[in-house]
Design an enzyme around this catalytic site. Structure first.
Site, PDB file in Angstrom:
ATOM      1  CE  LYS A  23      -3.359   0.018   3.007  1.00 32.94           C
ATOM      2  NZ  LYS A  23      -4.043   0.178   4.305  1.00 32.94           N
ATOM      3  CB  CYS A  41       0.495  13.577  -7.520  1.00 30.92           C
ATOM      4  SG  CYS A  41      -0.029  12.598  -8.925  1.00 30.92           S
ATOM      5  CB  CYS A  43      -3.293  12.225 -11.931  1.00 24.74           C
ATOM      6  SG  CYS A  43      -1.557  12.615 -12.272  1.00 24.74           S
ATOM      7  CB  CYS A  52       1.158  18.047  -8.310  1.00 28.09           C
ATOM      8  SG  CYS A  52       0.598  18.595  -9.938  1.00 28.09           S
ATOM      9  CG  HIS A  56      -2.643  17.334 -13.244  1.00 28.33           C
ATOM     10  ND1 HIS A  56      -1.631  17.798 -12.442  1.00 28.33           N
ATOM     11  CD2 HIS A  56      -3.292  18.440 -13.709  1.00 28.33           C
ATOM     12  CE1 HIS A  56      -1.670  19.122 -12.388  1.00 28.33           C
ATOM     13  NE2 HIS A  56      -2.657  19.531 -13.153  1.00 28.33           N
TER      14      HIS A  56
HETATM   15 FE1  FES Z   1      -0.776  14.135 -10.569  1.00 24.10          FE
HETATM   16 FE2  FES Z   1      -0.640  16.745 -10.860  1.00 24.10          FE
HETATM   17  S1  FES Z   1      -2.192  15.618  -9.939  1.00 24.10           S
HETATM   18  S2  FES Z   1       0.788  15.278 -11.473  1.00 24.10           S
END
Ligand code: FES
Length: 77
Positions: A23, A41, A43, A52, A56
């Site tokens: 996890k 992040c 994504c 991030c 994304h």
């Molecule tokens: Fe994943 Fe920005 S939310 S790189």
């Protein structure tokens, strides 16, 4: 005739981050934030995960998805 229902495992969110771990958990102390805001992040495509790196944007363009970062802001008192 209905299409076969996809299973959760058919749609992995995390493709390559810390796959050796059962996890992936990240803990950040708000008090340790160096700047008044920080982007994390959501994504799972960032090369600097959990921070991030704007990956994304490409992910959204390629997939039609609409994900973006979690932005933490620190109040300056
Ligand atoms: Fe994943 Fe920005 S939310 S790189």
């Amino acid at each position: 005739f209905l299409p076969k229902k996809r299973k959760q495992k058919d749609s992995l969110i995390n493709l390559k981050i810390q796959k050796e771990n059962p996890k992936v958990v990240n803990e950040i102390d708000i008090e340790d934030l160096k700047s008044p805001s920080a982007c994390y992040c959501r994504c799972w495509r960032s090369k600097t995960f959990p921070v991030c790196d704007k990956s994304h944007i490409k992910h959204n363009e390629l997939t039609g998805d609409n994900v973006g970062p979690l932005i933490l802001k620190k109040k300056i008192l």
